[in-house]
Design a protein around this motif. Structure first.
Motif, PDB file in Angstrom:
ATOM      1  N   MET A   1       0.826  -1.205   0.000  1.00 19.26           N
ATOM      2  CA  MET A   1       0.000   0.000   0.000  1.00 19.26           C
ATOM      3  C   MET A   1       0.864   1.260   0.000  1.00 19.26           C
ATOM      4  N   LEU A   2       1.947   1.242   0.801  1.00 16.98           N
ATOM      5  CA  LEU A   2       2.836   2.401   0.848  1.00 16.98           C
ATOM      6  C   LEU A   2       3.553   2.611  -0.486  1.00 16.98           C
ATOM      7  N   VAL A   3       3.982   1.518  -1.122  1.00 22.23           N
ATOM      8  CA  VAL A   3       4.641   1.640  -2.426  1.00 22.23           C
ATOM      9  C   VAL A   3       3.654   2.153  -3.464  1.00 22.23           C
ATOM     10  N   GLN A   4       2.400   1.678  -3.385  1.00 24.35           N
ATOM     11  CA  GLN A   4       1.380   2.182  -4.311  1.00 24.35           C
ATOM     12  C   GLN A   4       1.140   3.673  -4.104  1.00 24.35           C
ATOM     13  N   GLU A   5       1.087   4.102  -2.846  1.00 22.55           N
ATOM     14  CA  GLU A   5       0.915   5.531  -2.570  1.00 22.55           C
ATOM     15  C   GLU A   5       2.118   6.338  -3.050  1.00 22.55           C
ATOM     16  N   LEU A   6       3.327   5.774  -2.867  1.00 21.38           N
ATOM     17  CA  LEU A   6       4.530   6.458  -3.339  1.00 21.38           C
ATOM     18  C   LEU A   6       4.531   6.578  -4.849  1.00 21.38           C
ATOM     19  N   ASN A   7       4.117   5.516  -5.555  1.00 26.69           N
ATOM     20  CA  ASN A   7       4.047   5.578  -7.010  1.00 26.69           C
ATOM     21  C   ASN A   7       3.028   6.619  -7.463  1.00 26.69           C
ATOM     22  N   ALA A   8       1.921   6.712  -6.723  1.00 25.30           N
ATOM     23  CA  ALA A   8       0.926   7.729  -7.067  1.00 25.30           C
ATOM     24  C   ALA A   8       1.473   9.132  -6.860  1.00 25.30           C
ATOM     25  N   ARG A   9       2.309   9.299  -5.817  1.00 23.72           N
ATOM     26  CA  ARG A   9       2.912  10.616  -5.586  1.00 23.72           C
ATOM     27  C   ARG A   9       3.939  10.947  -6.672  1.00 23.72           C
ATOM     28  N   LEU A  10       4.733   9.944  -7.064  1.00 25.85           N
ATOM     29  CA  LEU A  10       5.787  10.200  -8.039  1.00 25.85           C
ATOM     30  C   LEU A  10       5.220  10.407  -9.434  1.00 25.85           C
TER      31      LEU A  10
ATOM     32  N   ALA B   1       7.377  -0.181  13.711  1.00 25.96           N
ATOM     33  CA  ALA B   1       7.949   1.158  13.896  1.00 25.96           C
ATOM     34  C   ALA B   1       8.493   1.715  12.582  1.00 25.96           C
ATOM     35  N   LEU B   2       9.120   0.857  11.775  1.00 23.90           N
ATOM     36  CA  LEU B   2       9.648   1.313  10.489  1.00 23.90           C
ATOM     37  C   LEU B   2       8.527   1.734   9.557  1.00 23.90           C
ATOM     38  N   LEU B   3       7.439   0.966   9.507  1.00 27.10           N
ATOM     39  CA  LEU B   3       6.309   1.329   8.664  1.00 27.10           C
ATOM     40  C   LEU B   3       5.664   2.627   9.128  1.00 27.10           C
ATOM     41  N   GLU B   4       5.571   2.813  10.433  1.00 19.67           N
ATOM     42  CA  GLU B   4       5.008   4.062  10.953  1.00 19.67           C
ATOM     43  C   GLU B   4       5.876   5.249  10.560  1.00 19.67           C
ATOM     44  N   ALA B   5       7.200   5.061  10.564  1.00 18.23           N
ATOM     45  CA  ALA B   5       8.102   6.134  10.136  1.00 18.23           C
ATOM     46  C   ALA B   5       7.904   6.451   8.656  1.00 18.23           C
ATOM     47  N   VAL B   6       7.705   5.420   7.827  1.00 20.61           N
ATOM     48  CA  VAL B   6       7.470   5.642   6.402  1.00 20.61           C
ATOM     49  C   VAL B   6       6.139   6.351   6.191  1.00 20.61           C
ATOM     50  N   ARG B   7       5.099   5.934   6.936  1.00 22.68           N
ATOM     51  CA  ARG B   7       3.798   6.607   6.816  1.00 22.68           C
ATOM     52  C   ARG B   7       3.903   8.078   7.217  1.00 22.68           C
ATOM     53  N   ASP B   8       4.642   8.356   8.291  1.00 21.49           N
ATOM     54  CA  ASP B   8       4.808   9.737   8.721  1.00 21.49           C
ATOM     55  C   ASP B   8       5.563  10.550   7.671  1.00 21.49           C
TER      56      ASP B   8
END
Length: 222
Positions: free
Chosen positions: A76-85, A108-115
């Protein structure tokens, strides 16, 4: 002929037989107790092993579920990043494979990426170096509005009746809208740069458009 056994010898033999019988009985009892102890220890070991196996199975199941949640969150995070890029060859591609030597809590790492995505996704303001372009938008909007107004006035002068009255009024309204007409391309510039249209660029566009409109209105008509 065999000699008869005396009573003392016979009694000694009976005592010896009784002692041997008691000793055999004691050894059998010790063997039975040892056997029961060994069986009980084996049963306990089997039970403990079964508990450890069950606990390990639960841990494996929990780890598999956690891995699935982490994989889904990463996707989901990679999909959101691709949408941003967006396009242009800047896409992040597929989710990365798990690193065998990775350490740390994935939550904790995923929360940091989400933030980080939340902070980078928040639109900022247009930088000050685009002020000349914003002023140009205001000038262009004022000039366009003035040209449309002039065209409407000229068309009204060539007609009579309602058009002769209405077109000059329409020309004045269009001309007065010139200072804000430049906000249309300004909005496109802000969207292009993923920025918000704050009061500063609005003031730059409106001020440039208003100055241009006043300048055009003060010019002598041909």
């Amino acid at each position: 002929m065999n000699e008869p056994v005396t009573s003392e010898t016979y009694a000694a033999q009976l005592r010896r037989l009784a002692e041997l019988t008691a000793r055999v009985h004691e050894q059998r009892e010790e063997a039975r107790i040892w056997y029961e102890q060994q069986c009980a220890a084996a049963d306990r070991a089997v039970a403990e092993s079964a508990d450890e196996v069950n606990r390990a199975e639960r841990e494996v199941l929990a780890a598999r579920e956690a891995q699935e949640r982490v994989d889904a969150e990463v996707a989901m995070l990679v999909q959101e990043l691709n949408a941003r890029l967006g396009g242009g060859g800047r896409r992040a591609g597929a989710p990365p494979a798990p690193a065998p030597d990775a350490t740390g809590d994935p939550v904790a790492l995923l929360e940091a990426v989400r933030d980080l995505l939340r902070r980078t996704g928040q639109p900022g303001e247009l930088p000050g170096n685009v002020n000349p372009l914003l002023a140009l938008c205001g000038v262009a909007g004022a000039v366009l509005a003035y040209a449309l107004g002039a065209g409407a006035r000229a068309l009204g002068e060539r007609n009579d009746g309602d058009l002769a009255v209405g077109l000059p009024v329409l020309a004045l309204v269009v001309t007065l809208l010139g200072p804000v007409l430049g906000l249309i391309p300004t909005r496109l510039i802000a969207d292009r740069r993923h920025a918000v249209l704050s009061p500063r660029p609005v003031l730059v566009v409106v001020a440039a458009g208003l100055a241009t409109t006043l300048l055009l209105l003060t010019l002598p008509l041909p």
